[in-house]
Design a protein around this motif. Structure first.
Motif, PDB file in Angstrom:
ATOM      1  N   PRO A  45      17.157  41.724 119.546  1.00 48.81           N
ATOM      2  CA  PRO A  45      16.102  41.935 118.538  1.00 48.81           C
ATOM      3  C   PRO A  45      16.218  43.307 117.865  1.00 48.81           C
ATOM      4  CG  PRO A  45      15.168  40.976 120.525  1.00 48.81           C
ATOM      5  CD  PRO A  45      16.605  41.305 120.841  1.00 48.81           C
ATOM      6  N   GLU A  46      16.547  44.352 118.657  1.00 51.07           N
ATOM      7  CA  GLU A  46      16.659  45.701 118.068  1.00 51.07           C
ATOM      8  C   GLU A  46      17.826  45.752 117.087  1.00 51.07           C
ATOM      9  OE1 GLU A  46      17.529  45.655 121.843  1.00 51.07           O
ATOM     10  OE2 GLU A  46      15.587  44.702 121.590  1.00 51.07           O
ATOM     11  N   GLY A  47      18.941  45.157 117.483  1.00 52.90           N
ATOM     12  CA  GLY A  47      20.123  45.138 116.616  1.00 52.90           C
ATOM     13  C   GLY A  47      19.844  44.401 115.309  1.00 52.90           C
ATOM     14  N   ARG A  48      19.108  43.299 115.402  1.00 54.79           N
ATOM     15  CA  ARG A  48      18.784  42.534 114.177  1.00 54.79           C
ATOM     16  C   ARG A  48      17.883  43.356 113.258  1.00 54.79           C
ATOM     17  NH1 ARG A  48      17.010  38.114 118.252  1.00 54.79           N
ATOM     18  NH2 ARG A  48      19.069  37.679 119.101  1.00 54.79           N
ATOM     19  N   ARG A  49      16.900  44.028 113.876  1.00 59.68           N
ATOM     20  CA  ARG A  49      16.014  44.876 113.053  1.00 59.68           C
ATOM     21  C   ARG A  49      16.809  45.971 112.358  1.00 59.68           C
ATOM     22  NH1 ARG A  49      12.076  43.813 117.051  1.00 59.68           N
ATOM     23  NH2 ARG A  49      12.731  45.539 118.364  1.00 59.68           N
ATOM     24  N   ALA A  50      17.736  46.576 113.119  1.00 60.13           N
ATOM     25  CA  ALA A  50      18.563  47.649 112.545  1.00 60.13           C
ATOM     26  C   ALA A  50      19.433  47.095 111.417  1.00 60.13           C
ATOM     27  CB  ALA A  50      19.438  48.277 113.635  1.00 60.13           C
ATOM     28  N   ALA A  51      19.951  45.884 111.606  1.00 60.18           N
ATOM     29  CA  ALA A  51      20.807  45.286 110.570  1.00 60.18           C
ATOM     30  C   ALA A  51      20.000  45.022 109.303  1.00 60.18           C
ATOM     31  CB  ALA A  51      21.424  43.983 111.087  1.00 60.18           C
ATOM     32  N   VAL A  52      18.825  44.451 109.450  1.00 65.71           N
ATOM     33  CA  VAL A  52      17.985  44.154 108.275  1.00 65.71           C
ATOM     34  C   VAL A  52      17.627  45.453 107.562  1.00 65.71           C
ATOM     35  CG1 VAL A  52      15.701  43.322 107.551  1.00 65.71           C
ATOM     36  CG2 VAL A  52      17.076  41.969 109.162  1.00 65.71           C
ATOM     37  N   GLN A  53      17.186  46.437 108.344  1.00 67.23           N
ATOM     38  CA  GLN A  53      16.803  47.731 107.772  1.00 67.23           C
ATOM     39  C   GLN A  53      17.985  48.374 107.044  1.00 67.23           C
ATOM     40  OE1 GLN A  53      13.740  48.616 107.728  1.00 67.23           O
ATOM     41  NE2 GLN A  53      14.218  50.484 106.572  1.00 67.23           N
ATOM     42  N   GLY A  54      19.146  48.335 107.690  1.00 68.61           N
ATOM     43  CA  GLY A  54      20.343  48.937 107.105  1.00 68.61           C
ATOM     44  C   GLY A  54      20.729  48.269 105.803  1.00 68.61           C
ATOM     45  N   VAL A  55      20.677  46.936 105.759  1.00 69.16           N
ATOM     46  CA  VAL A  55      21.043  46.215 104.533  1.00 69.16           C
ATOM     47  C   VAL A  55      20.017  46.511 103.436  1.00 69.16           C
ATOM     48  CG1 VAL A  55      21.316  43.934 103.484  1.00 69.16           C
ATOM     49  CG2 VAL A  55      22.295  44.376 105.731  1.00 69.16           C
ATOM     50  N   SER A  84      21.553  33.593 121.604  1.00 65.07           N
ATOM     51  CA  SER A  84      20.991  34.751 120.888  1.00 65.07           C
ATOM     52  C   SER A  84      21.819  35.114 119.658  1.00 65.07           C
ATOM     53  CB  SER A  84      20.938  35.964 121.816  1.00 65.07           C
ATOM     54  OG  SER A  84      19.898  35.814 122.742  1.00 65.07           O
ATOM     55  N   ILE A  85      23.136  35.146 119.825  1.00 65.07           N
ATOM     56  CA  ILE A  85      23.996  35.593 118.716  1.00 65.07           C
ATOM     57  C   ILE A  85      24.094  34.524 117.625  1.00 65.07           C
ATOM     58  CG2 ILE A  85      26.347  36.285 118.083  1.00 65.07           C
ATOM     59  CD1 ILE A  85      26.588  37.334 121.067  1.00 65.07           C
ATOM     60  N   ASN A  86      24.333  33.287 118.043  1.00 69.43           N
ATOM     61  CA  ASN A  86      24.634  32.240 117.056  1.00 69.43           C
ATOM     62  C   ASN A  86      23.401  31.637 116.402  1.00 69.43           C
ATOM     63  OD1 ASN A  86      27.298  32.602 117.619  1.00 69.43           O
ATOM     64  ND2 ASN A  86      27.667  30.554 118.422  1.00 69.43           N
ATOM     65  N   TYR A  87      22.253  31.672 117.076  1.00 70.17           N
ATOM     66  CA  TYR A  87      21.047  31.106 116.460  1.00 70.17           C
ATOM     67  C   TYR A  87      20.077  32.212 116.008  1.00 70.17           C
ATOM     68  CZ  TYR A  87      16.842  28.533 115.462  1.00 70.17           C
ATOM     69  OH  TYR A  87      15.737  28.046 114.812  1.00 70.17           O
ATOM     70  N   PHE A  88      19.610  33.015 116.969  1.00 68.24           N
ATOM     71  CA  PHE A  88      18.580  33.993 116.610  1.00 68.24           C
ATOM     72  C   PHE A  88      19.134  35.087 115.685  1.00 68.24           C
ATOM     73  CE2 PHE A  88      16.842  31.981 120.423  1.00 68.24           C
ATOM     74  CZ  PHE A  88      15.612  31.592 119.924  1.00 68.24           C
TER      75      PHE A  88
END
Ligand code: NAI
Length: 275
Positions: A45-55, A84-88
């Motif tokens: 979840p943290e990595g996804r948030r960071a990715a969205v924020q970064g983009v 987690s990786i492939n769906y979420f």
């Protein structure tokens, strides 16, 4: 020229998609675990948030397209991580970037699924339900527990085969359900799936346990065209789905698999609507 985010940009289909978009003159924001504009782990979840924020920061909050390509294969040991990786991963990224896509005059999103979702007879209905319900903890736990029942040979070569096929199955279903909601469709943001078959990438060679290109005719699934895909074969369709001119297709799954799905399930489509 547009601004596009591509996940999995460091290797295989993601790298080929990013290269094709750059060649066409677009700005590409690559997201990956390494060698990318934004390094982030889409499995957390943290990595996804960071990715969205970064983009969002890199794009100034306006995106013309997203290609959610990053993913792992059935050889991964931990089936929970595959879920987690492939769906979420792609779902959170697309949800997070949808407002930025809606700010474009022609927002487009394309997700890489797999023909394993229809050609591997190991879809776990319970896991599909947990994924679509968004319950990541329960999905991870269930996926891991389900690994215990695998035959020994499969447990050795493809320990996450069921979680892999199931995560891609649920992802395609999420796209079909989501693409037609007003938040996407009426905002002009189109969302589709590409379902590749066997494509020669580091992931595929790792999954099949060989280091050289295997022989199409001795591959376990039928390969009607007698050849394997190249990352560029998928990048071509990624590019087509992301074009502004692609304005009347949403919620679709395109098989780019050399005919494997059609050969295995010739009569599965069309499916008649029953009263
Ligand atoms: P690849 O291994 O060459 O590239 C995948 C990229 O995703 C890598 O750069 C990797 O670092 C990145 N990635 C993996 N986990 C990540 C994470 N947690 N966070 C951020 N990035 C992560 O593999 P390939 O074959 O290009 O795979 C692309 C997509 O195609 C994947 O979703 C895969 O499941 C799917 N696929 C592949 C097939 C094949 O035959 N190669 C067949 C059907 C689907």
């Amino acid at each position: 020229m547009g601004t596009y985010a591509v996940t999995g940009s460091a290797s295989g289909m993601g790298a080929a998609s990013a290269a094709l978009l750059r060649e066409a003159g677009h700005t590409v924001i690559g997201v990956d675990l390494r060698d990318a504009d934004i390094t982030a782990d889409l499995g957390t979840p943290e990595g996804r948030r960071a990715a969205v924020q970064g983009v969002l920061e890199a794009s100034g909050g306006v995106l013309d397209g997203v290609a959610a390509v990053a993913g792992v294969g059935p050889a991964m040991k931990d089936a929970g991580a595959v879920a987690s990786i492939n769906y979420f991963g792609p779902v959170a990224l697309l949800d997070g970037l949808r407002p930025a896509l809606a700010r474009s005059s022609a927002g487009r999103a394309v997700v890489i699924g797999s023909n394993s979702s229809t050609t591997v007879p190991m879809i776990d209905d319970t896991l599909v339900g947990l994924l679509l319900a968004g319950d990541e903890d329960a999905a991870r736990e269930h996926a891991r527990a389900a690994q215990a029942g695998l035959p020994t040979e499969l447990a050795r070569t493809a320990p996450s085969i069921s979680a892999y096929a199931t995560s891609k199955f649920a992802l395609a279903r999420w796209v079909r359900r989501t693409a037609v909601t007003p938040e996407w469709a009426r905002e002009g943001v189109l969302l589709n799936v590409i379902a590749p078959g066997a494509v020669i990438t580091p992931l595929m060679l790792g999954s099949t346990g060989v280091t050289e290109e295997p022989d199409a005719d001795s591959f376990p699934t039928p390969m009607p065209l007698g050849l394997f895909g190249r990352p560029e074969d998928i990048a071509f369709w990624v590019h087509q789905f992301l074009r502004p001119e692609a304005r009347f297709t949403t919620g679709a799954t395109l098989f780019v698999d050399g005919g494997t799905d059609a050969a295995m399930r010739p009569d599965a489509q069309p499916t008649a609507l029953s009263l």
